[in-house]
Enzyme design. Structure first.
Site, PDB file in Angstrom:
ATOM      1  N   THR A 136       3.931 -22.686  34.244  1.00  0.00           N
ATOM      2  CA  THR A 136       5.145 -23.505  34.270  1.00  0.00           C
ATOM      3  C   THR A 136       5.577 -23.842  35.695  1.00  0.00           C
ATOM      4  O   THR A 136       5.288 -23.082  36.623  1.00  0.00           O
ATOM      5  CB  THR A 136       6.277 -22.735  33.547  1.00  0.00           C
ATOM      6  OG1 THR A 136       7.524 -23.341  33.862  1.00  0.00           O
ATOM      7  CG2 THR A 136       6.374 -21.291  34.031  1.00  0.00           C
ATOM      8  N   ASP A 137       6.338 -24.930  35.829  1.00  0.00           N
ATOM      9  CA  ASP A 137       6.886 -25.274  37.153  1.00  0.00           C
ATOM     10  C   ASP A 137       8.017 -24.325  37.554  1.00  0.00           C
ATOM     11  O   ASP A 137       8.439 -24.314  38.707  1.00  0.00           O
ATOM     12  CB  ASP A 137       7.381 -26.734  37.182  1.00  0.00           C
ATOM     13  CG  ASP A 137       8.507 -27.031  36.187  1.00  0.00           C
ATOM     14  OD1 ASP A 137       8.846 -26.149  35.371  1.00  0.00           O
ATOM     15  OD2 ASP A 137       9.047 -28.153  36.230  1.00  0.00           O
ATOM     16  N   GLU A 138       8.492 -23.517  36.592  1.00  0.00           N
ATOM     17  CA  GLU A 138       9.639 -22.649  36.892  1.00  0.00           C
ATOM     18  C   GLU A 138       9.285 -21.563  37.902  1.00  0.00           C
ATOM     19  O   GLU A 138      10.170 -20.957  38.502  1.00  0.00           O
ATOM     20  CB  GLU A 138      10.194 -22.037  35.596  1.00  0.00           C
ATOM     21  CG  GLU A 138      10.657 -23.119  34.639  1.00  0.00           C
ATOM     22  CD  GLU A 138      11.436 -22.618  33.441  1.00  0.00           C
ATOM     23  OE1 GLU A 138      12.079 -21.562  33.542  1.00  0.00           O
ATOM     24  OE2 GLU A 138      11.393 -23.300  32.409  1.00  0.00           O
ATOM     25  N   TYR A 162      11.719 -14.704  32.780  1.00  0.00           N
ATOM     26  CA  TYR A 162      10.603 -15.520  32.271  1.00  0.00           C
ATOM     27  C   TYR A 162       9.753 -16.054  33.416  1.00  0.00           C
ATOM     28  O   TYR A 162       8.532 -15.849  33.452  1.00  0.00           O
ATOM     29  CB  TYR A 162      11.137 -16.691  31.424  1.00  0.00           C
ATOM     30  CG  TYR A 162      10.106 -17.770  31.162  1.00  0.00           C
ATOM     31  CD1 TYR A 162       8.971 -17.514  30.390  1.00  0.00           C
ATOM     32  CD2 TYR A 162      10.242 -19.063  31.708  1.00  0.00           C
ATOM     33  CE1 TYR A 162       8.016 -18.509  30.153  1.00  0.00           C
ATOM     34  CE2 TYR A 162       9.297 -20.052  31.478  1.00  0.00           C
ATOM     35  CZ  TYR A 162       8.187 -19.768  30.702  1.00  0.00           C
ATOM     36  OH  TYR A 162       7.237 -20.740  30.482  1.00  0.00           O
ATOM     37  N   LYS A 166       5.805 -15.281  34.532  1.00  0.00           N
ATOM     38  CA  LYS A 166       4.750 -16.313  34.628  1.00  0.00           C
ATOM     39  C   LYS A 166       4.184 -16.344  36.057  1.00  0.00           C
ATOM     40  O   LYS A 166       2.985 -16.516  36.251  1.00  0.00           O
ATOM     41  CB  LYS A 166       5.289 -17.699  34.241  1.00  0.00           C
ATOM     42  CG  LYS A 166       5.659 -17.872  32.787  1.00  0.00           C
ATOM     43  CD  LYS A 166       4.497 -17.719  31.814  1.00  0.00           C
ATOM     44  CE  LYS A 166       3.502 -18.858  31.844  1.00  0.00           C
ATOM     45  NZ  LYS A 166       2.494 -18.758  30.758  1.00  0.00           N
TER      46      LYS A 166
HETATM   47  N1  LIG Z   1       7.402 -25.322  26.523  1.00  0.00           N
HETATM   48  C1  LIG Z   1       7.366 -25.776  27.756  1.00  0.00           C
HETATM   49  O1  LIG Z   1       8.137 -26.681  28.109  1.00  0.00           O
HETATM   50  C2  LIG Z   1       6.366 -25.240  28.747  1.00  0.00           C
HETATM   51  C3  LIG Z   1       6.222 -25.886  29.985  1.00  0.00           C
HETATM   52  C4  LIG Z   1       5.252 -25.398  30.884  1.00  0.00           C
HETATM   53  C5  LIG Z   1       4.464 -24.327  30.542  1.00  0.00           C
HETATM   54  N2  LIG Z   1       4.634 -23.708  29.342  1.00  0.00           N
HETATM   55  C6  LIG Z   1       3.742 -22.572  29.016  1.00  0.00           C
HETATM   56  O2  LIG Z   1       2.891 -23.013  27.958  1.00  0.00           O
HETATM   57  C7  LIG Z   1       2.587 -21.918  27.097  1.00  0.00           C
HETATM   58  C8  LIG Z   1       2.963 -22.283  25.675  1.00  0.00           C
HETATM   59  O3  LIG Z   1       4.361 -22.584  25.619  1.00  0.00           O
HETATM   60  P1  LIG Z   1       5.057 -22.972  24.246  1.00  0.00           P
HETATM   61  O4  LIG Z   1       6.314 -23.668  24.572  1.00  0.00           O
HETATM   62  O5  LIG Z   1       4.058 -23.609  23.356  1.00  0.00           O
HETATM   63  O6  LIG Z   1       5.407 -21.514  23.685  1.00  0.00           O
HETATM   64  P2  LIG Z   1       5.712 -21.032  22.212  1.00  0.00           P
HETATM   65  O7  LIG Z   1       6.714 -19.925  22.379  1.00  0.00           O
HETATM   66  O8  LIG Z   1       6.024 -22.163  21.316  1.00  0.00           O
HETATM   67  O9  LIG Z   1       4.316 -20.407  21.716  1.00  0.00           O
HETATM   68  C9  LIG Z   1       3.800 -19.212  22.214  1.00  0.00           C
HETATM   69  C10 LIG Z   1       2.720 -18.737  21.268  1.00  0.00           C
HETATM   70  O10 LIG Z   1       2.169 -17.522  21.813  1.00  0.00           O
HETATM   71  C11 LIG Z   1       2.023 -16.588  20.753  1.00  0.00           C
HETATM   72  N3  LIG Z   1       2.115 -15.228  21.322  1.00  0.00           N
HETATM   73  C12 LIG Z   1       3.201 -14.646  21.893  1.00  0.00           C
HETATM   74  N4  LIG Z   1       2.892 -13.397  22.271  1.00  0.00           N
HETATM   75  C13 LIG Z   1       1.590 -13.197  21.956  1.00  0.00           C
HETATM   76  C14 LIG Z   1       0.693 -12.099  22.112  1.00  0.00           C
HETATM   77  N5  LIG Z   1       1.109 -10.937  22.664  1.00  0.00           N
HETATM   78  N6  LIG Z   1      -0.583 -12.226  21.693  1.00  0.00           N
HETATM   79  C15 LIG Z   1      -1.003 -13.395  21.126  1.00  0.00           C
HETATM   80  N7  LIG Z   1      -0.192 -14.451  20.923  1.00  0.00           N
HETATM   81  C16 LIG Z   1       1.083 -14.346  21.339  1.00  0.00           C
HETATM   82  C17 LIG Z   1       3.182 -16.890  19.811  1.00  0.00           C
HETATM   83  O11 LIG Z   1       2.936 -16.391  18.506  1.00  0.00           O
HETATM   84  C18 LIG Z   1       3.233 -18.409  19.872  1.00  0.00           C
HETATM   85  O12 LIG Z   1       2.372 -18.973  18.903  1.00  0.00           O
HETATM   86  C19 LIG Z   1       3.344 -20.718  27.651  1.00  0.00           C
HETATM   87  O13 LIG Z   1       2.451 -19.950  28.415  1.00  0.00           O
HETATM   88  C20 LIG Z   1       4.440 -21.325  28.514  1.00  0.00           C
HETATM   89  O14 LIG Z   1       4.786 -20.452  29.571  1.00  0.00           O
HETATM   90  C21 LIG Z   1       5.569 -24.144  28.433  1.00  0.00           C
END
Ligand SMILES: NC(=O)c1ccc[n+]([C@@H]2O[C@H](COP(=O)([O-])OP(=O)(O)OC[C@H]3O[C@@H](n4cnc5c(N)ncnc54)[C@H](O)[C@@H]3O)[C@@H](O)[C@H]2O)c1
Length: 360
Positions: A136-138, A162, A166
């Site tokens: 993430t950009d955070e 969070y 990350k």
């Molecule tokens: N949502 C955003 O805007 C955003 C932006 C940049 C980066 N990200 C990154 O992208 C990734 C996905 O984000 P998202 O928004 O889809 O998240 P989300 O919370 O919707 O999904 C996370 C998934 O990970 C699974 N999970 C959690 N803990 C687990 C574990 N211990 N073992 C196996 N699976 C596990 C959950 O069941 C879920 O399906 C993350 O790493 C997040 O940091 C998200």
């Protein structure tokens, strides 16, 4: 008959928001790859997000916890994994403020467990292998209200549990590259929006609340700025970087699309009211200002020119088009929202999978 695949790609967190879009893209675009979706199915994981592809011959689901190192080792051996796209994480800032340990456990130790499993399985035979960490950009911290962007050279300056978790996992990924020569790549993306996002996050939460005439809780004065990207554009960027990115490199992903929270909320109000056939402005009264989030970063804005220059990626959708599609999707998929908000989906899928997480 056993199917032969050119590559075996492990996608972690594939039942979540971004992961499900990526899994769908990869399953359709690469019928010659086996796509192994590994997910613990926490509250944020929902296999209903993948109903349309669950029967595809090149798709496989494993319910497991990335923190379970022995299980990860088994998965690498059993499925001859040669590429990892790691998304599994605890992803909600507000939850990280309440329970930081869960974030250190999954995001830091879980990533470490996967890195170690990959490193042992690949054991220096690392040609054609790749460990891709989706971040993430955070991790870069906060920018002043005007001026400046995060580039790949920004120093890390996370403020929430969070973003700290990350940032830490990004550091471990780099350490595995620098220390053991593990082929890695990292991308840091801005806020995503689109279908299948868990309705604790701003956009689906507010669309749902507008529909049901519930208050829209706005932190502080709503002046924090976020940079928004349509989730399918993020998935396309990941797919591109996975195939063409430089080993050991980092890529920022974003659409140069900054919105003050309160202005974004006004767009959501306008589009949702219109699509519900309500007079313009009729739901504006739902805006409710609440105490600001602790340590709330003021502004995120990502400079993704490296990704455009080196790999030719650009967002495909204008924000207006993306938000229209998104509001429509949530309004047309009330059943999905109801299942998620009631927790019904968890009961259903818990019973379906035999490969349970082993107690740690
Ligand atoms: N949502 C955003 O805007 C955003 C932006 C940049 C980066 N990200 C990154 O992208 C990734 C996905 O984000 P998202 O928004 O889809 O998240 P989300 O919370 O919707 O999904 C996370 C998934 O990970 C699974 N999970 C959690 N803990 C687990 C574990 N211990 N073992 C196996 N699976 C596990 C959950 O069941 C879920 O399906 C993350 O790493 C997040 O940091 C998200």
């Amino acid at each position: 008959m056993m199917l032969e695949f050119k590559r075996n790609i492990l996608i972690t967190g594939g039942a979540g928001f971004i992961g499900s879009h990526l899994v769908r893209l990869m399953v359709h675009k690469y019928p010659n790859y086996r796509i192994v979706n590994l997910d613990k199915l926490t509250y944020a994981g929902n296999l209903a997000n993948l109903k349309d592809i669950e029967k595809e011959a090149n798709y496989l689901f494993i319910k497991a916890d990335i923190c379970d190192f022995e299980e990860m080792q088994k998965v690498f051996t059993e499925y001859d994994i040669d590429g990892v796209i790691h998304l599994a994480a605890e992803s909600h800032v507000d939850r990280s403020i309440k329970d930081p340990f869960a974030f250190a456990q999954t995001n830091v130790l879980g990533t470490l467990s996967l890195l170690q499993a990959a490193n042992l399985a690949w054991n220096n035979k690392q040609t054609e292998k790749l460990f891709y960490h989706v971040s993430t950009d955070e991790v870069y911290g906060s920018l002043p209200l005007t001026g400046g962007y995060f580039t790949e050279n920004n120093k890390y300056d996370p403020h929430s549990p969070y973003s700290a978790s990350k940032a830490s996992s990004d550091h471990f990924v780099r350490a595995y590259h620098d220390t053991y020569g593990l082929p890695t790549v990292i991308s840091n993306c801005s806020n995503n929006y689109g279908a299948f996002q868990f309705p604790e996050k701003l956009i689906p939460l507010f669309i749902n609340n507008i529909r049901h005439n519930k208050p829209l809780p706005v932190y502080g004065k709503g002046e924090n700025i976020r940079d928004w990207l349509y989730v399918e554009d993020h998935a396309r960027a990941i797919e591109l970087i996975f195939h063409k990115g430089n080993i050991g490199d980092t890529y920022n992903i974003g659409g140069f699309n900054e919105w003050k929270n309160i202005d974004l909320i006004k767009v959501l109000l306008k589009v949702t009211d219109r699509l519900l056939g309500r007079p313009a402005g009729s739901s504006d009264k739902l805006i409710t200002y609440v105490t600001d989030r602790a340590g709330h970063d003021l502004r995120y804005a990502i400079d993704s020119t490296k990704l455009k220059r080196e790999l030719g990626w650009e967002p495909s959708l204008q924000f207006e088009e993306g938000i229209e599609k998104t509001v429509k999707w949530y309004l047309e998929n009330q059943e999905w929202l109801d299942n998620v908000t009631s927790g019904e989906y968890m009961e259903y899928y818990k019973k379906m999978y035999e490969r349970e997480v082993r107690p740690s």
